[in-house]
Design a protein around this motif. Structure first.
Motif, short mmCIF file in Angstrom:
data_model
loop_
_atom_site.label_atom_id
_atom_site.label_comp_id
_atom_site.label_asym_id
_atom_site.label_seq_id
_atom_site.Cartn_x
_atom_site.Cartn_y
_atom_site.Cartn_z
N ASP A 142 3.02 5.85 -3.01
CA ASP A 142 4.15 6.59 -3.58
C ASP A 142 4.06 6.67 -5.10
N GLY A 143 3.66 5.57 -5.72
CA GLY A 143 3.51 5.56 -7.18
C GLY A 143 2.41 6.50 -7.66
N MET B 34 -0.62 10.47 2.35
CA MET B 34 0.10 9.30 2.88
C MET B 34 1.53 9.28 2.35
N SER B 35 1.67 9.55 1.08
CA SER B 35 3.00 9.57 0.48
C SER B 35 3.85 10.69 1.07
N GLN B 36 3.25 11.86 1.31
CA GLN B 36 3.99 12.96 1.91
C GLN B 36 4.41 12.62 3.34
N ASN B 37 3.55 11.94 4.08
CA ASN B 37 3.92 11.50 5.43
C ASN B 37 5.10 10.53 5.38
N ARG B 38 5.07 9.63 4.41
CA ARG B 38 6.21 8.71 4.26
C ARG B 38 7.48 9.47 3.90
N PRO C 62 -5.99 11.99 0.02
CA PRO C 62 -5.43 11.22 1.14
C PRO C 62 -4.25 10.33 0.73
N ILE C 63 -4.29 9.83 -0.50
CA ILE C 63 -3.18 8.99 -0.97
C ILE C 63 -1.91 9.83 -1.08
N GLY D 153 0.82 -1.22 0.00
CA GLY D 153 0.00 0.00 0.00
C GLY D 153 0.85 1.25 0.00
N GLN D 154 1.94 1.23 0.75
CA GLN D 154 2.83 2.40 0.80
C GLN D 154 3.51 2.62 -0.54
#
Length: 178
Positions: free
Chosen positions: A56-57, A116-120, A112-113, A51-52
């Motif tokens: 990112d993709g 999530m990528s920015q949080n990673r 939100p996706i 999912g991560q």
């Protein structure tokens, strides 16, 4: 680094007990003469879930000029089809309510996706900063250790030169008095 407590106090300005986990790990690695640096990309890729990687993709594609241009072309195509080509039987006539619904749903899913990528990415930046700190700290310790070794060598050689000068001065004095 013969006397570790003295070394720690001299270079860190605190006692061994006051050191944090990072400083202790760096000192241990420096004492063992092991490397600290790691491949951050490999370390984070090994820990990331499907999912991560997918998030990112999607963020990588959604934040590209390719996506923006393709999406703009899609919007133009949608408007042309529903105003000119299907003037009498358009499935989404002007003001394009169905298109607004599709865009809203896309934004509701994509935002939100991307977050999530920015949080990673923020997590990756923190991890990278911690690794940089460890490597820099170890490099400083190694430089300080080398300075100490060179200083000791210079002092030893200086003492040897002084002894030799003193011996030569005595020899000159003895020969001068003869």
């Amino acid at each position: 680094m013969h006397s570790l407590p003295n070394f720690v106090h001299l270079h860190f300005d605190k006692t061994s007990e006051e050191l944090g986990d990072i400083e202790k790990r760096v000192l241990r690695k420096a004492h063992e003469r092991k490397i600290i640096s790691t491949d951050i990309n490999a370390a984070l890729s090994a820990e990331s879930s499907t999912g991560q990687r997918l998030a990112d993709g999607i963020a990588r594609v959604g934040g590209s000029w390719y996506f923006i241009i393709c999406f703009l072309l899609f919007l133009v195509f949608w408007c042309v089809v529903n105003t000119i080509l299907l003037a009498t039987g358009a499935f989404d006539p002007y003001p394009f309510i169905f298109l607004n619904l599709v865009l809203s749903m896309l934004a509701a899913i994509q935002a939100p996706i991307i977050m999530m990528s920015q949080n990673r990415q923020a997590e990756r930046d923190r991890f990278e900063a911690a690794k940089d700190y460890e490597v820099n700290l170890k490099a400083e310790l190694e430089v300080l250790s080398l300075h100490q070794k060179i200083d000791m060598q210079v002092l030893t050689e200086l003492a040897s030169v002084r002894e030799e000068i003193s011996r030569l001065s005595r020899l000159v004095a003895e020969r001068g008095s003869v």
